[in-house]
Structures are given as C-alpha cells and as structure tokens.
Motif scaffolding. Structure first.
Motif, PDB file in Angstrom:
ATOM      1  N   PHE A 158       0.764  -0.922   0.012  1.00 52.37           N
ATOM      2  CA  PHE A 158       0.224   0.033   0.005  1.00 52.37           C
ATOM      3  C   PHE A 158       0.836   1.218  -0.049  1.00 52.37           C
ATOM      4  O   PHE A 158       1.511   1.681   1.135  1.00 52.37           O
ATOM      5  CB  PHE A 158      -0.900   0.127   1.019  1.00 52.37           C
ATOM      6  CG  PHE A 158      -1.698   1.181   1.412  1.00 52.37           C
ATOM      7  CD1 PHE A 158      -2.126   2.092   0.386  1.00 52.37           C
ATOM      8  CD2 PHE A 158      -2.225   1.263   2.585  1.00 52.37           C
ATOM      9  CE1 PHE A 158      -2.901   3.184   0.580  1.00 52.37           C
ATOM     10  CE2 PHE A 158      -3.070   2.582   2.927  1.00 52.37           C
ATOM     11  CZ  PHE A 158      -3.213   3.459   1.705  1.00 52.37           C
ATOM     12  N   ASP A 159       0.896   1.749  -1.208  1.00 58.03           N
ATOM     13  CA  ASP A 159       1.799   3.279  -1.210  1.00 58.03           C
ATOM     14  C   ASP A 159       0.945   4.197  -0.917  1.00 58.03           C
ATOM     15  O   ASP A 159      -0.037   4.782  -1.265  1.00 58.03           O
ATOM     16  CB  ASP A 159       2.046   3.295  -2.824  1.00 58.03           C
ATOM     17  CG  ASP A 159       2.928   4.458  -3.017  1.00 58.03           C
ATOM     18  OD1 ASP A 159       2.898   5.427  -2.290  1.00 58.03           O
ATOM     19  OD2 ASP A 159       3.681   4.403  -3.952  1.00 58.03           O
ATOM     20  N   LEU A 160       1.223   4.942   0.367  1.00 58.87           N
ATOM     21  CA  LEU A 160       0.521   5.935   1.050  1.00 58.87           C
ATOM     22  C   LEU A 160       0.706   7.302   0.340  1.00 58.87           C
ATOM     23  O   LEU A 160      -0.312   7.946   0.276  1.00 58.87           O
ATOM     24  CB  LEU A 160       0.881   6.175   2.382  1.00 58.87           C
ATOM     25  CG  LEU A 160       0.123   5.051   3.270  1.00 58.87           C
ATOM     26  CD1 LEU A 160       0.709   3.665   3.283  1.00 58.87           C
ATOM     27  CD2 LEU A 160       0.188   5.615   4.778  1.00 58.87           C
ATOM     28  N   GLN A 161       1.508   7.359  -0.506  1.00 64.72           N
ATOM     29  CA  GLN A 161       1.729   8.484  -1.051  1.00 64.72           C
ATOM     30  C   GLN A 161       1.050   8.812  -2.351  1.00 64.72           C
ATOM     31  O   GLN A 161       0.157   9.650  -2.498  1.00 64.72           O
ATOM     32  CB  GLN A 161       3.194   9.156  -1.400  1.00 64.72           C
ATOM     33  CG  GLN A 161       3.651  10.083  -2.508  1.00 64.72           C
ATOM     34  CD  GLN A 161       3.334  11.397  -1.351  1.00 64.72           C
ATOM     35  OE1 GLN A 161       3.955  11.466  -0.500  1.00 64.72           O
ATOM     36  NE2 GLN A 161       2.658  12.474  -1.762  1.00 64.72           N
ATOM     37  N   ASP A 162       1.022   7.520  -3.282  1.00 66.10           N
ATOM     38  CA  ASP A 162       0.321   7.549  -4.491  1.00 66.10           C
ATOM     39  C   ASP A 162      -1.007   7.128  -4.129  1.00 66.10           C
ATOM     40  O   ASP A 162      -1.871   7.059  -5.377  1.00 66.10           O
ATOM     41  CB  ASP A 162       1.352   6.710  -5.403  1.00 66.10           C
ATOM     42  CG  ASP A 162       2.503   7.549  -5.989  1.00 66.10           C
ATOM     43  OD1 ASP A 162       2.785   8.611  -5.629  1.00 66.10           O
ATOM     44  OD2 ASP A 162       3.445   6.693  -6.262  1.00 66.10           O
ATOM     45  N   GLY A 163      -1.295   6.563  -3.172  1.00 64.81           N
ATOM     46  CA  GLY A 163      -2.614   5.954  -3.058  1.00 64.81           C
ATOM     47  C   GLY A 163      -3.090   4.632  -3.838  1.00 64.81           C
ATOM     48  O   GLY A 163      -4.196   4.500  -4.375  1.00 64.81           O
ATOM     49  N   VAL A 164      -2.232   4.093  -4.063  1.00 66.79           N
ATOM     50  CA  VAL A 164      -2.137   2.629  -4.709  1.00 66.79           C
ATOM     51  C   VAL A 164      -1.741   1.478  -3.929  1.00 66.79           C
ATOM     52  O   VAL A 164      -1.073   1.349  -3.243  1.00 66.79           O
ATOM     53  CB  VAL A 164      -1.627   2.716  -6.154  1.00 66.79           C
ATOM     54  CG1 VAL A 164      -2.142   4.073  -7.117  1.00 66.79           C
ATOM     55  CG2 VAL A 164      -0.042   2.804  -5.973  1.00 66.79           C
ATOM     56  N   ILE A 165      -2.360   0.210  -4.382  1.00 65.82           N
ATOM     57  CA  ILE A 165      -1.919  -0.884  -3.929  1.00 65.82           C
ATOM     58  C   ILE A 165      -1.421  -1.561  -5.119  1.00 65.82           C
ATOM     59  O   ILE A 165      -1.970  -2.097  -5.910  1.00 65.82           O
ATOM     60  CB  ILE A 165      -3.260  -1.966  -3.245  1.00 65.82           C
ATOM     61  CG1 ILE A 165      -3.583  -1.294  -2.000  1.00 65.82           C
ATOM     62  CG2 ILE A 165      -2.507  -3.388  -2.846  1.00 65.82           C
ATOM     63  CD1 ILE A 165      -4.648  -1.812  -1.236  1.00 65.82           C
ATOM     64  N   SER A 166      -0.083  -2.208  -5.009  1.00 65.57           N
ATOM     65  CA  SER A 166       0.628  -2.558  -6.144  1.00 65.57           C
ATOM     66  C   SER A 166       1.781  -3.517  -5.515  1.00 65.57           C
ATOM     67  O   SER A 166       1.731  -3.888  -4.493  1.00 65.57           O
ATOM     68  CB  SER A 166       1.345  -1.800  -7.124  1.00 65.57           C
ATOM     69  OG  SER A 166       2.254  -1.246  -6.405  1.00 65.57           O
ATOM     70  N   ASN A 167       2.497  -3.942  -6.366  1.00 61.89           N
ATOM     71  CA  ASN A 167       3.805  -4.754  -5.868  1.00 61.89           C
ATOM     72  C   ASN A 167       5.074  -4.117  -6.091  1.00 61.89           C
ATOM     73  O   ASN A 167       5.905  -4.621  -6.116  1.00 61.89           O
ATOM     74  CB  ASN A 167       3.878  -6.062  -6.685  1.00 61.89           C
ATOM     75  CG  ASN A 167       2.956  -7.360  -6.175  1.00 61.89           C
ATOM     76  OD1 ASN A 167       3.163  -7.207  -4.629  1.00 61.89           O
ATOM     77  ND2 ASN A 167       2.346  -7.956  -6.943  1.00 61.89           N
ATOM     78  N   ARG A 168       4.629  -2.488  -6.257  1.00 65.22           N
ATOM     79  CA  ARG A 168       6.006  -1.604  -6.333  1.00 65.22           C
ATOM     80  C   ARG A 168       6.544  -1.281  -5.043  1.00 65.22           C
ATOM     81  O   ARG A 168       5.453  -0.592  -4.343  1.00 65.22           O
ATOM     82  CB  ARG A 168       5.737  -0.497  -7.318  1.00 65.22           C
ATOM     83  CG  ARG A 168       5.449  -0.926  -8.759  1.00 65.22           C
ATOM     84  CD  ARG A 168       5.351   0.173  -9.821  1.00 65.22           C
ATOM     85  NE  ARG A 168       4.797   1.209  -9.258  1.00 65.22           N
ATOM     86  CZ  ARG A 168       3.421   1.524  -9.428  1.00 65.22           C
ATOM     87  NH1 ARG A 168       2.601   0.413 -10.232  1.00 65.22           N
ATOM     88  NH2 ARG A 168       2.791   2.440  -8.823  1.00 65.22           N
ATOM     89  N   THR A 169       7.594  -1.162  -4.612  1.00 71.58           N
ATOM     90  CA  THR A 169       8.170  -0.762  -3.496  1.00 71.58           C
ATOM     91  C   THR A 169       8.524   0.659  -3.619  1.00 71.58           C
ATOM     92  O   THR A 169       9.477   0.763  -4.168  1.00 71.58           O
ATOM     93  CB  THR A 169       9.075  -1.546  -2.902  1.00 71.58           C
ATOM     94  OG1 THR A 169       8.710  -3.086  -2.432  1.00 71.58           O
ATOM     95  CG2 THR A 169       9.626  -1.017  -1.349  1.00 71.58           C
ATOM     96  N   PRO A 170       7.967   1.616  -2.723  1.00 73.87           N
ATOM     97  CA  PRO A 170       8.337   3.148  -3.422  1.00 73.87           C
ATOM     98  C   PRO A 170       9.900   3.208  -2.355  1.00 73.87           C
ATOM     99  O   PRO A 170      10.098   2.446  -1.302  1.00 73.87           O
ATOM    100  CB  PRO A 170       7.452   3.886  -2.438  1.00 73.87           C
ATOM    101  CG  PRO A 170       6.223   2.843  -2.099  1.00 73.87           C
ATOM    102  CD  PRO A 170       6.681   1.329  -2.179  1.00 73.87           C
ATOM    103  N   SER A 171      10.564   3.938  -3.210  1.00 70.44           N
ATOM    104  CA  SER A 171      11.891   4.176  -2.659  1.00 70.44           C
ATOM    105  C   SER A 171      12.023   5.433  -1.696  1.00 70.44           C
ATOM    106  O   SER A 171      12.902   5.640  -0.959  1.00 70.44           O
ATOM    107  CB  SER A 171      12.701   4.316  -3.745  1.00 70.44           C
ATOM    108  OG  SER A 171      12.452   5.338  -4.625  1.00 70.44           O
ATOM    109  N   SER A 172      11.151   6.289  -1.556  1.00 67.86           N
ATOM    110  CA  SER A 172      11.005   7.712  -0.951  1.00 67.86           C
ATOM    111  C   SER A 172      10.328   7.925  -0.031  1.00 67.86           C
ATOM    112  O   SER A 172      10.241   8.966   0.547  1.00 67.86           O
ATOM    113  CB  SER A 172      11.721   8.621  -2.014  1.00 67.86           C
ATOM    114  OG  SER A 172      10.647   8.712  -2.878  1.00 67.86           O
TER     115      SER A 172
END
Length: 237
Positions: A158-172
């Motif tokens: 769950f990417d809280l910055q972009d508001g999406v659930i995916s398999n991409r790990t945010p780096s920052s």
C-alpha cells in the motif's frame, strides 16, 4: 446580513462562561464558524448541539468578519439513539474530529453534505457498525478525491503517497506491506453492508485504521491523529 442555513455540527468550543464557538459544515456555504452568545444557557438541556447534530442555523454575518453570530438553532433531525448510545456517540465524536480537519477550508459541496447527513441518520438507525470507522474513512477518501486504487489484484504493498496497492516498493516515501494490506484490498471491492459484515480481528482493524489515518495525514494539509482514536479503538473491540 441575516442567513438561515442547514448545518451539521463539527466542533463546539467554549468561548466564555455562557457562549460557544460553533463550527458547521453547511449545505449552502460549506464550512462556517459562528459565535453563539448565551449558547450554553439556551441549550443546556437536550441534545441539539451534540456531535453531528443536523440543525437549522439562523445567524447574522458582517462582510468584514469570518465569524457569524448565531441568533437561533433548531433541530432538523432528532436522533433516537445516537447521543445516548456510548458506541454511537464515540463514533460520532471520531467522525467530527476527522471531518473538521478535512472540511475546515471547504466551500459549498452539496454531495458531501448529503453524504454526511445520510450517514448520521444511518448510524442512528443501525446496530451494525463494528467496521464502520474503516468504511467511513475509505468512503470519505473517495468523496474528497483521494480514493485508494488497486493497481494489481496480487499487490501486497500500500503506497500511501500515491494511494495505490501494487507490488512496487516505493523508494522515498511511506508505504505499508503488512498482512492487513490483503484485507484492505478486499474491503475496497465490497459494498457498505459487506464491509460491515466482514470479519476482521481487532488488531487488524486497529492497524487498518492507523494506515488510513496516516494516509489522510499525507494528503490533507495539517491533518493530525484524532484524539478520540484510542478511545474509539477500545470501545469497538
């Protein structure tokens, strides 16, 4: 100039020994603040100025002031259980803390007003609201244009910055990849009645709410953790 508006009470503050500052989300003008001189005395009895009260506000407002002056408040909706039920009143207080932060700079928004109005009436009538705080935060996010999207049905992040659930790990920036992401992904595809009936362990429920509050912190300027959150989590166990 005298105005008569329909409003939902978001915050009530002491102003003096007898007066109050009242903050409403109104149908006609969005977020509005008023001073209610003698308000403590006039509404000492009854529940007309409780959290999420739906009222008609008669007030005077000068063009050079952001603070109107209330002359009269009358109930538009008389709740049967909300002010007296400990779980419902605790939930209402949590909702007002969230809404007062989200809507403090909002202009007229008829859709938002009717959404809140409907939910107040629904809570008053309902006996099933264990998962309601989760549903409310998810629905509110949609209402203000920051709804969470599932980009990958197999996603675990769950990417809280972009508001999406995916398999991409945010780096920052902040993200969550714990076991509740799978539950959150399921809930996003369910209707209200299904969300409320969905079985969630109390620790998972707490974690989901914490993630959603953190999500609001990122996307709503100045948003802070509601003070009632710990109390609400206790009573909704």
């Amino acid at each position: 100039m005298k105005t008569v508006e329909s409003g939902i009470l978001l915050k009530k503050l002491n102003y003096s020994e007898t007066s109050l500052i009242l903050q409403f989300f109104t149908l006609e003008s969005g977020f509005q603040a008023y001073i209610f001189q003698g308000g403590k005395r006039k509404h000492k009895k009854g529940n007309i100025l409780q959290a999420l009260s739906i009222v008609e506000i008669s007030a005077y407002r000068r063009k050079d002031s952001d603070l109107g002056k209330v002359s009269e408040v009358n109930a538009l909706f008389v709740p049967k259980s909300l002010p007296f039920h400990p779980l419902k009143s605790g939930l209402a207080f949590f909702m007002t803390e969230v809404l007062s932060q989200v809507l403090q700079n909002s202009d007229k928004d008829v859709s938002m007003y009717h959404f809140i109005e409907h939910e107040v009436q629904w809570i008053d009538e309902s006996d099933e609201f264990t998962n309601y705080p989760i549903w409310f935060l998810l629905k509110l996010a949609n209402q203000i244009g920051i709804g969470i999207n599932v980009e990958d049905q197999n996603g675990q992040i769950f990417d809280l910055q972009d508001g999406v659930i995916s398999n991409r790990t945010p780096s920052s920036h902040l993200y969550a990849n714990d076991e509740v992401v799978e539950i959150l992904k399921i809930l996003l595809n369910l209707k209200k009645t299904q969300v409320l009936a969905y079985t969630i362990h109390k620790t998972h429920r707490t974690t989901i709410i914490e993630h959603l509050v953190n999500y609001f912190k990122i996307h709503i300027n100045g948003f802070k953790t509601p003070k009632s959150m710990s109390v609400m989590q206790t009573i909704f166990e």
